[in-house]
Structures are given as structure tokens and as C-alpha cells.
Design a protein around this motif. Structure first.
Motif, PDB file in Angstrom:
ATOM      1  N   GLY A 185      10.337  -3.702  -5.028  1.00 47.77           N
ATOM      2  CA  GLY A 185       9.665  -3.446  -3.768  1.00 47.77           C
ATOM      3  C   GLY A 185       9.949  -4.234  -2.585  1.00 47.77           C
ATOM      4  N   ARG A 186      10.846  -5.210  -2.840  1.00 46.94           N
ATOM      5  CA  ARG A 186      11.356  -6.101  -1.547  1.00 46.94           C
ATOM      6  C   ARG A 186      12.883  -5.425  -1.372  1.00 46.94           C
ATOM      7  NH1 ARG A 186       7.182  -8.168   0.525  1.00 46.94           N
ATOM      8  NH2 ARG A 186       8.776  -9.185   1.978  1.00 46.94           N
ATOM      9  N   THR A 187      13.286  -4.501  -2.187  1.00 49.67           N
ATOM     10  CA  THR A 187      14.980  -4.042  -1.910  1.00 49.67           C
ATOM     11  C   THR A 187      14.619  -3.096  -0.685  1.00 49.67           C
ATOM     12  OG1 THR A 187      14.427  -2.313  -3.559  1.00 49.67           O
ATOM     13  CG2 THR A 187      15.383  -4.341  -4.202  1.00 49.67           C
ATOM     14  N   ALA A 188      15.732  -2.592  -0.171  1.00 49.42           N
ATOM     15  CA  ALA A 188      15.788  -1.568   0.894  1.00 49.42           C
ATOM     16  C   ALA A 188      15.426  -0.286   0.052  1.00 49.42           C
ATOM     17  CB  ALA A 188      17.440  -1.521   1.382  1.00 49.42           C
ATOM     18  N   ALA A 189      15.883   0.216  -1.100  1.00 47.73           N
ATOM     19  CA  ALA A 189      15.536   1.348  -1.684  1.00 47.73           C
ATOM     20  C   ALA A 189      14.090   1.380  -1.732  1.00 47.73           C
ATOM     21  CB  ALA A 189      16.281   1.386  -2.945  1.00 47.73           C
ATOM     22  N   GLY A 190      13.439   0.294  -2.220  1.00 49.48           N
ATOM     23  CA  GLY A 190      11.989   0.218  -2.697  1.00 49.48           C
ATOM     24  C   GLY A 190      11.232   0.448  -1.425  1.00 49.48           C
ATOM     25  N   ARG A 191      11.438  -0.267  -0.225  1.00 47.41           N
ATOM     26  CA  ARG A 191      10.777  -0.272   0.928  1.00 47.41           C
ATOM     27  C   ARG A 191      11.061   1.161   1.806  1.00 47.41           C
ATOM     28  NH1 ARG A 191      13.308  -5.375   2.000  1.00 47.41           N
ATOM     29  NH2 ARG A 191      14.950  -4.589   3.029  1.00 47.41           N
ATOM     30  N   ALA A 192      12.066   1.995   1.332  1.00 44.90           N
ATOM     31  CA  ALA A 192      12.236   3.160   1.609  1.00 44.90           C
ATOM     32  C   ALA A 192      11.741   4.271   0.748  1.00 44.90           C
ATOM     33  CB  ALA A 192      13.846   3.709   1.859  1.00 44.90           C
ATOM     34  N   LEU A 193      11.089   3.608  -0.177  1.00 44.84           N
ATOM     35  CA  LEU A 193      10.318   4.422  -1.425  1.00 44.84           C
ATOM     36  C   LEU A 193      11.031   5.445  -2.112  1.00 44.84           C
ATOM     37  CD1 LEU A 193       7.041   5.342   0.576  1.00 44.84           C
ATOM     38  CD2 LEU A 193       7.301   3.347  -0.847  1.00 44.84           C
ATOM     39  N   ASP A 194      12.425   4.927  -2.303  1.00 44.01           N
ATOM     40  CA  ASP A 194      13.377   5.854  -3.077  1.00 44.01           C
ATOM     41  C   ASP A 194      12.795   6.084  -4.408  1.00 44.01           C
ATOM     42  OD1 ASP A 194      16.226   6.645  -3.557  1.00 44.01           O
ATOM     43  OD2 ASP A 194      15.748   5.334  -5.196  1.00 44.01           O
ATOM     44  N   GLY A 197      13.758   6.807  -7.346  1.00 46.34           N
ATOM     45  CA  GLY A 197      14.590   6.075  -8.466  1.00 46.34           C
ATOM     46  C   GLY A 197      13.979   4.650  -8.530  1.00 46.34           C
ATOM     47  N   ALA A 198      13.959   3.968  -7.487  1.00 45.75           N
ATOM     48  CA  ALA A 198      13.524   2.495  -7.165  1.00 45.75           C
ATOM     49  C   ALA A 198      12.025   2.339  -7.723  1.00 45.75           C
ATOM     50  CB  ALA A 198      13.433   2.075  -5.868  1.00 45.75           C
ATOM     51  N   VAL A 199      11.146   3.512  -7.104  1.00 42.74           N
ATOM     52  CA  VAL A 199       9.632   3.436  -7.611  1.00 42.74           C
ATOM     53  C   VAL A 199       9.633   3.711  -9.073  1.00 42.74           C
ATOM     54  CG1 VAL A 199       7.634   4.515  -7.216  1.00 42.74           C
ATOM     55  CG2 VAL A 199       9.099   3.949  -5.225  1.00 42.74           C
ATOM     56  N   THR A 200      10.262   4.728  -9.461  1.00 40.78           N
ATOM     57  CA  THR A 200      10.068   4.891 -11.009  1.00 40.78           C
ATOM     58  C   THR A 200      10.417   3.791 -11.934  1.00 40.78           C
ATOM     59  OG1 THR A 200      10.482   7.407 -10.718  1.00 40.78           O
ATOM     60  CG2 THR A 200      11.016   6.305 -12.794  1.00 40.78           C
ATOM     61  N   ALA A 201      11.667   3.126 -11.324  1.00 39.67           N
ATOM     62  CA  ALA A 201      12.130   1.866 -12.030  1.00 39.67           C
ATOM     63  C   ALA A 201      10.807   0.898 -12.241  1.00 39.67           C
ATOM     64  CB  ALA A 201      13.283   1.371 -11.372  1.00 39.67           C
ATOM     65  N   ALA A 202      10.095   0.643 -10.977  1.00 43.43           N
ATOM     66  CA  ALA A 202       8.962  -0.257 -11.186  1.00 43.43           C
ATOM     67  C   ALA A 202       8.145  -0.102 -12.037  1.00 43.43           C
ATOM     68  CB  ALA A 202       8.454  -0.434  -9.633  1.00 43.43           C
ATOM     69  N   VAL A 203       7.802   1.252 -12.220  1.00 43.74           N
ATOM     70  CA  VAL A 203       6.828   1.705 -13.089  1.00 43.74           C
ATOM     71  C   VAL A 203       7.342   1.573 -14.625  1.00 43.74           C
ATOM     72  CG1 VAL A 203       5.363   3.722 -13.652  1.00 43.74           C
ATOM     73  CG2 VAL A 203       5.775   3.308 -11.320  1.00 43.74           C
ATOM     74  N   ARG A 204       8.687   1.919 -14.771  1.00 50.54           N
ATOM     75  CA  ARG A 204       9.247   1.985 -15.956  1.00 50.54           C
ATOM     76  C   ARG A 204       8.916   0.451 -16.641  1.00 50.54           C
ATOM     77  NH1 ARG A 204      12.393   5.488 -18.547  1.00 50.54           N
ATOM     78  NH2 ARG A 204      12.754   6.537 -16.693  1.00 50.54           N
ATOM     79  N   VAL A 236       1.494  -4.350  -6.339  1.00 49.90           N
ATOM     80  CA  VAL A 236       1.331  -5.630  -6.029  1.00 49.90           C
ATOM     81  C   VAL A 236       2.635  -6.492  -6.570  1.00 49.90           C
ATOM     82  CG1 VAL A 236       0.220  -8.151  -6.281  1.00 49.90           C
ATOM     83  CG2 VAL A 236      -1.035  -5.833  -5.482  1.00 49.90           C
ATOM     84  N   HIS A 237       2.881  -6.408  -7.984  1.00 50.59           N
ATOM     85  CA  HIS A 237       4.061  -7.293  -8.627  1.00 50.59           C
ATOM     86  C   HIS A 237       5.460  -6.608  -7.992  1.00 50.59           C
ATOM     87  CE1 HIS A 237       5.991  -9.153 -12.027  1.00 50.59           C
ATOM     88  NE2 HIS A 237       6.550  -8.072 -12.093  1.00 50.59           N
ATOM     89  N   ALA A 238       5.643  -5.580  -7.839  1.00 46.33           N
ATOM     90  CA  ALA A 238       6.820  -5.237  -7.359  1.00 46.33           C
ATOM     91  C   ALA A 238       7.171  -5.622  -5.929  1.00 46.33           C
ATOM     92  CB  ALA A 238       6.917  -3.528  -7.513  1.00 46.33           C
ATOM     93  N   SER A 239       5.942  -5.747  -5.189  1.00 49.48           N
ATOM     94  CA  SER A 239       6.414  -6.041  -3.626  1.00 49.48           C
ATOM     95  C   SER A 239       6.262  -7.534  -3.387  1.00 49.48           C
ATOM     96  CB  SER A 239       5.693  -5.382  -2.733  1.00 49.48           C
ATOM     97  OG  SER A 239       4.104  -5.254  -3.204  1.00 49.48           O
ATOM     98  N   GLU A 287       0.727  -1.214  -0.048  1.00 42.76           N
ATOM     99  CA  GLU A 287      -0.043  -0.070   0.060  1.00 42.76           C
ATOM    100  C   GLU A 287       0.971   1.331  -0.161  1.00 42.76           C
ATOM    101  OE1 GLU A 287      -2.951   2.534  -0.448  1.00 42.76           O
ATOM    102  OE2 GLU A 287      -3.134   0.289  -0.680  1.00 42.76           O
ATOM    103  N   ALA A 288       1.908   1.198   0.799  1.00 38.76           N
ATOM    104  CA  ALA A 288       2.931   2.528   0.749  1.00 38.76           C
ATOM    105  C   ALA A 288       3.510   2.710  -0.753  1.00 38.76           C
ATOM    106  CB  ALA A 288       3.781   2.177   1.816  1.00 38.76           C
ATOM    107  N   LEU A 289       3.732   1.563  -1.471  1.00 38.64           N
ATOM    108  CA  LEU A 289       4.453   1.755  -2.734  1.00 38.64           C
ATOM    109  C   LEU A 289       3.402   2.214  -3.649  1.00 38.64           C
ATOM    110  CD1 LEU A 289       6.711   1.178  -4.746  1.00 38.64           C
ATOM    111  CD2 LEU A 289       6.261  -1.160  -4.897  1.00 38.64           C
ATOM    112  N   ARG A 290       2.024   1.683  -3.532  1.00 38.90           N
ATOM    113  CA  ARG A 290       0.750   2.149  -4.356  1.00 38.90           C
ATOM    114  C   ARG A 290       0.687   3.657  -4.212  1.00 38.90           C
ATOM    115  NH1 ARG A 290      -4.433   3.351  -3.620  1.00 38.90           N
ATOM    116  NH2 ARG A 290      -5.540   3.012  -5.593  1.00 38.90           N
ATOM    117  N   ALA A 291       0.605   4.033  -3.034  1.00 36.48           N
ATOM    118  CA  ALA A 291       0.495   5.509  -2.751  1.00 36.48           C
ATOM    119  C   ALA A 291       1.581   6.506  -3.242  1.00 36.48           C
ATOM    120  CB  ALA A 291       0.357   5.837  -1.180  1.00 36.48           C
ATOM    121  N   GLU A 292       2.744   5.899  -3.260  1.00 35.41           N
ATOM    122  CA  GLU A 292       4.082   6.726  -3.722  1.00 35.41           C
ATOM    123  C   GLU A 292       3.955   6.725  -5.223  1.00 35.41           C
ATOM    124  OE1 GLU A 292       7.417   8.960  -3.623  1.00 35.41           O
ATOM    125  OE2 GLU A 292       5.758   8.678  -2.171  1.00 35.41           O
ATOM    126  N   ILE A 293       3.756   5.762  -5.839  1.00 30.52           N
ATOM    127  CA  ILE A 293       3.335   5.633  -7.410  1.00 30.52           C
ATOM    128  C   ILE A 293       2.524   6.763  -7.633  1.00 30.52           C
ATOM    129  CG2 ILE A 293       2.591   4.116  -9.172  1.00 30.52           C
ATOM    130  CD1 ILE A 293       3.934   1.722  -7.752  1.00 30.52           C
TER     131      ILE A 293
END
Length: 236
Positions: free
Chosen positions: A160-169, A171-178, A149-152, A126-132
Motif C-alpha cells: 500500500g505504500r508503493t507507487a503501484a499500491g497507491r495507484a491501485l494496481d 497485481g499489487a492489490v491482489t498481492a496484498a490479499v494473497r 490497514v496492514h498493507a498501507s 480507504e481507497a485500497l480497501r474499496a479496491e480490495i
């Protein structure tokens, strides 16, 4: 004082005991570079407990005055891997009885742990979805949910399972969308199936990806919120 358990090897090729000359040996120890059978090594009275049941293994080891680790060489990984333990038969029986007695309690504990993990994983998603949606406000909400859901997904190793993803970095969030846009909104997968090298395929679809990302960043597209512009590149 730390205990040093004997190491028993399951040989990959036929071996005979260097003392009693029996063979081929199912399991052996190695003394001074020579194979020795379990009977000659005074381990023949122990029984094999295959790895897999953590509680049973721990209890059998604790109950056994003498125990040994059983390993086998994995040629592909070039390392020895644990196969189980050799323990005293009476110790194994006591361990099995103890595990049977608290089976229900351990099942309840596993269920509680699984529920806590599910809640934690849902929070990550949910946190990743909100940041997206914060970074790409014009993206359809259902698409944001799909990407999150896919990224985490647990055990996936994705963003979403990396440290950067959990920290809502960012670059990491954009990489998942890309990555989602690359596979869903461009002919990238079709290019790979036609034998186009990965780097060439990425170069070809890059303009389409950037068009979609710019549109999702910009805001609503007229009356149809979140619908990316028709680039004419998505396969039928």
C-alpha cells in the motif's frame, strides 16, 4: 558561492595530533593524511551540537561564521555518517533562544502537518480497501479493512505504500490479499516454524490460497457472506 565546511572526524582508534602530539584525540581533522587536533586546526573554540534537532541545527549553522561537520566511520555500513556540527558558542546560544521563543508555534505547525498526513494516509487506506472489495466482492468487509490497514501502514514499505499500491494496481492489490490469506488462512507460518524452506512452504499452501481467492472473487457463499470454504488446513 557555495560554502565548503571543514570535516571533523571522530576516530575509531587512538590517534595523536601530528603537530602538537597530544592525544588520544576525541575529534580531529585530517590534513595530508595526518591527524590534526582541533586546537591546531583553529577549530578548538567551537562547541559540539549533536544531530537530532533540525531547527536548532539550521539556526546554529546560520548564526555561526565558522562551523564544521562532524562525522564518524560506520564499519558495518562502510561509510562516514554525520554526528552533528561544531559551531560558535555564541551562535548556539542565539539559536537556542530563537528556538525557545517559537517552540509553541513550531509545535502547532508539527501538529497541523501530522493531521494532514493522517488524513492523507486514511485516504490511501480507504481507497485500497474499496479496491480490495471491488476485486473480491465476497470478502468480509472487516477482513478487507484489516488487509488495507496492514498493507498501507506508514513506513512499512508494504504494497500500500508503493507507487503501484497507491495507484491501485490490480497485481499489487491482489498481492496484498494473497499475503494475508497465506498467513491467516493457511498453515504457512507453522510450516516455517517447523523448518520447512520458504519456497517449499509456499508451494504447499498455494492450492489453499487459490481456493480462498476464487471464493472471494465469486460472490456470496450462501447465507454466510464472505466466509471461505472449510479447507481443513488452518491450524487449530
Amino acid at each position: 558561492m557555495d560554502l565548503v565546511a571543514p570535516v571533523v572526524v571522530e576516530p575509531l582508534r587512538r590517534r595523536r595530533c601530528s603537530e602538537c602530539h597530544r592525544g588520544p584525540l576525541e575529534r580531529m581533522i585530517v590534513e595530508y593524511g595526518r591527524p590534526v587536533c582541533l586546537d591546531c586546526a583553529d577549530l578548538g573554540h567551537l562547541v559540539f551540537l549533536r544531530r537530532g534537532d533540525t531547527a536548532l541545527t539550521r539556526r546554529a549553522r546560520e548564526q555561526s561564521a565558522l562551523w564544521a561537520v562532524v562525522v564518524r566511520h560506520n564499519r558495518r555500513r562502510t561509510r562516514y555518517e554525520r554526528q552533528g556540527l561544531l559551531v560558535e558558542e555564541a551562535a548556539l546560544a542565539r539559536a537556542e533562544a530563537a528556538c525557545l521563543a517559537d517552540t509553541e508555534a513550531r509545535a502547532r505547525r508539527r501538529a497541523r502537518d501530522a493531521e494532514r498526513r493522517a488524513v492523507r494516509d486514511a485516504g490511501v487506506t480507504e481507497a485500497l480497501r474499496a479496491e480490495i472489495l471491488r476485486l473480491f466482492p465476497a470478502m468480509p468487509s472487516e477482513r478487507a479493512t484489516e488487509i488495507a490497514v496492514h498493507a498501507s501502514a506508514k513506513g512499512s514499505g508494504r504494497v500500500g505504500r508503493t507507487a503501484a499500491g497507491r495507484a491501485l494496481d490490480r497485481g499489487a492489490v491482489t498481492a496484498a490479499v494473497r499475503a494475508s490469506v497465506r498467513h491467516v488462512d493457511t498453515p504457512y507460518d507453522a510450516l516455517l516454524m517447523r523448518g520447512v524452506p520458504r519456497h517449499q512452504a509456499r508451494t504447499r499452501v498455494s492450492p489453499t490460497i487459490e481456493t480462498v481467492l476464487r471464493a472471494w472473487r465469486a460472490g456470496p457463499f450462501g447465507s454466510d457472506r464472505g466466509t471461505p470454504p472449510d479447507t481443513g488446513t488452518r491450524p487449530a
